[in-house]
Motif scaffolding. Structure first.
Motif, PDB file in Angstrom:
ATOM      1  N   ALA A 146       0.830  -1.205   0.000  1.00 41.28           N
ATOM      2  CA  ALA A 146       0.000   0.000   0.000  1.00 41.28           C
ATOM      3  C   ALA A 146       0.862   1.253   0.000  1.00 41.28           C
ATOM      4  N   TYR A 161     -14.292   4.826  -5.434  1.00 41.49           N
ATOM      5  CA  TYR A 161     -14.096   3.377  -5.424  1.00 41.49           C
ATOM      6  C   TYR A 161     -12.825   3.077  -6.195  1.00 41.49           C
ATOM      7  N   GLN A 190     -10.100  -3.630  -0.956  1.00 43.78           N
ATOM      8  CA  GLN A 190      -9.107  -3.107  -0.029  1.00 43.78           C
ATOM      9  C   GLN A 190      -7.843  -3.954  -0.045  1.00 43.78           C
ATOM     10  N   GLN A 239      -5.595  -7.418   2.977  1.00 45.47           N
ATOM     11  CA  GLN A 239      -6.544  -8.188   3.778  1.00 45.47           C
ATOM     12  C   GLN A 239      -6.118  -9.653   3.902  1.00 45.47           C
ATOM     13  N   THR A 272      -2.496  -4.579  11.522  1.00 44.42           N
ATOM     14  CA  THR A 272      -3.614  -3.765  11.061  1.00 44.42           C
ATOM     15  C   THR A 272      -4.560  -3.572  12.236  1.00 44.42           C
ATOM     16  N   TRP A 329      -6.630   3.059   5.331  1.00 42.09           N
ATOM     17  CA  TRP A 329      -7.422   2.065   4.603  1.00 42.09           C
ATOM     18  C   TRP A 329      -6.557   1.356   3.565  1.00 42.09           C
ATOM     19  N   LEU A 330      -5.736   2.114   2.846  1.00 43.33           N
ATOM     20  CA  LEU A 330      -4.873   1.510   1.835  1.00 43.33           C
ATOM     21  C   LEU A 330      -3.846   0.564   2.452  1.00 43.33           C
ATOM     22  N   GLY A 356      -4.577  -1.451   4.809  1.00 41.10           N
ATOM     23  CA  GLY A 356      -5.290  -2.640   5.274  1.00 41.10           C
ATOM     24  C   GLY A 356      -6.062  -2.462   6.556  1.00 41.10           C
ATOM     25  N   GLU A 413      -9.021  -0.982   9.171  1.00 36.50           N
ATOM     26  CA  GLU A 413     -10.472  -0.804   9.068  1.00 36.50           C
ATOM     27  C   GLU A 413     -10.872   0.578   9.585  1.00 36.50           C
ATOM     28  N   PHE A 466     -12.174   4.881  -0.767  1.00 36.15           N
ATOM     29  CA  PHE A 466     -13.150   3.832  -0.490  1.00 36.15           C
ATOM     30  C   PHE A 466     -14.528   4.454  -0.302  1.00 36.15           C
ATOM     31  N   GLU A 511     -18.046   0.148   3.161  1.00 32.17           N
ATOM     32  CA  GLU A 511     -16.956  -0.391   3.982  1.00 32.17           C
ATOM     33  C   GLU A 511     -17.341  -0.491   5.454  1.00 32.17           C
TER      34      GLU A 511
END
Length: 434
Positions: free
Chosen positions: A52, A73, A77, A80, A124, A174-175, A177, A179, A231, A236
């Motif tokens: 990322a 969008y 993601q 993950q 993460t 977010w990039l 990983g 939340e 996102f 999400e």
């Protein structure tokens, strides 16, 4: 054996419930001051997607803008886990979830600090965003909270720079990983008109507004040239933590209608494998040891503060001891799960420099110590829900029979022997971060 608690522990829990109304997360408002180990090398797992980038830039990649261009969008993601079922003889991964209430970036720069910590130690996390941190004070009347006057908030609002700084951190997180969950909006607490009194319909309205503030931050700040979030927050968002840990019963009813997959609002949970309430995973703050005492307290920075100083500006001469006590409590809770029933450990925090940053340092030291360990997965609540949903229900029922700190009789090799064999490995394989 059930975790031991005495009057002192009970009072600490009551203290956090009574005083979190004054807990302001990042203390953003129109007058904010702005001043308040060894990395893993043996990568035995793999995350999806490329490494990322550090910032949520869309340059060089396709992104479909949404609405006014505040969000977009950009595809699934990155970073993950690939959930895989346990098979007979497997030992479950030791999951640890670090979560942050009211996540936002201010002059303390704690959001960016812990993003860097997460990257270094392959952790993460879940960042629970307070929606009003995406709303500048001059637009406060856009917020119409349940049972309170329009434009009111117990934690204030933000300024334009604070919104932009928070957007940058959210996108980058977010990039990487992590939340982005929700801490909802105004942080209203108490028995009269706090979140604990809200109906499911009012929770839905509160959540709708939190999502709207994220999806219209450009319009509300007038910053049309800013980079969009990479996102769609409305899609999400799958869980949150209620302010003051109140109102879970009706929040879960609302969450079921909104498509939530988990809730992290309950208190007094034990270090056992989680279960669902009305189809939603219940991920509570847990009772964990307090070194030097016979009682236990909730696995959150504020609860250690409530037991130690009762104030955010306690005696400087005691801060080192307080930090040592919190580190010891978190590590003791980790050890009894890691060497025992392998139940996920949930640790809650705030981006605050309470007692001179004592608790921030304790959390960072804990991440450094435990996340690189063999078999440990420091993940978000969403990733944990993914893994749990991928397991055989019978396996989860057997895991839930293991009490706090208790290993299976005869060890893990035979514990799941009665379950059907699987071709999958027990541990999700992680990608190596660049």
């Amino acid at each position: 054996m059930r975790a031991r608690r005495n009057v002192t522990a009970g009072l600490a829990v009551m203290a956090v419930l009574a005083t979190l109304a004054n807990c302001t997360g990042n203390s953003h408002d129109s007058q904010r001051s702005g001043n308040p180990g060894q990395p893993r090398t043996d990568r035995d797992a793999q995350r999806n997607g490329p490494a990322a980038p550090k910032h949520p830039k869309l340059s060089g990649k396709q992104g479909r803008l949404i609405g006014d261009g505040s969000t977009s969008y950009t595809g699934p993601q990155p970073g993950q886990l690939r959930p895989r079922r346990l098979k007979p003889g497997d030992k479950p991964p030791q999951f640890v979830v670090f979560s942050w209430d009211g996540a936002g970036q201010d002059g303390q720069k704690l959001f960016s600090r812990f993003r860097a910590v997460g990257r270094k130690y392959d952790a993460t996390m879940t960042y629970f965003l307070s929606g009003v941190y995406m709303l500048p004070a001059k637009k406060r009347d856009l917020y119409d909270p349940p049972r309170h006057s329009r434009g009111s908030s117990a934690i204030g609002f933000n300024d334009i720079k604070g919104v932009k700084d928070t957007v940058e951190q959210l996108g980058a997180a977010w990039l990487e990983g992590n939340e982005i969950g929700t801490h909802f909006n105004g942080h209203f607490c108490g028995p009269d008109d706090g979140v604990g009194t809200w109906s499911p319909k009012e929770w839905i309205d509160e959540t709708r507004q939190a999502v709207s503030f994220v999806k219209h931050w450009k319009t509300n700040t007038g910053q049309r040239d800013g980079e969009p979030l990479p996102f769609d927050y409305g899609k999400e968002l799958v869980g949150g933590r209620a302010p003051c840990l109140e109102g879970q019963k009706n929040l879960i009813k609302a969450g079921k209608k909104m498509g939530f997959r988990y809730d992290a609002s309950s208190v007094g949970g034990r270090q056992v494998w989680p279960k669902k309430i009305h189809g939603i995973w219940d991920f509570p703050l847990q009772e964990i040891p307090v070194p030097g005492h016979s009682f236990e307290t909730l696995s959150m920075d504020y609860n250690f503060l409530a037991n130690q100083s009762g104030t955010t500006k306690g005696d400087p001469s005691k801060r080192a001891a307080w930090g040592k006590q919190m580190r010891g409590g978190l590590r003791a809770a980790f050890r009894r799960a890691y060497k025992g029933n392998r139940a996920p450990l949930f640790i809650g925090n705030h981006f605050e420099s309470w007692n001179g940053g004592t608790y921030m340092n304790a959390v960072e030291d804990t991440i450094k110590k435990i996340c690189p360990k063999k078999g440990v997965r420091c993940v978000s609540f969403k990733q944990l829900a993914d893994w749990l949903d991928a397991q055989d229900p019978g396996v989860l029922r057997r895991l839930r029979k293991l009490d706090v700190g208790k290993r299976p009789k005869g060890g893990w090799a035979g514990f799941l022997a009665a379950e059907p064999a699987s071709t999958h490995s027990a541990l999700p394989v992680k990608r190596k971060r660049k």
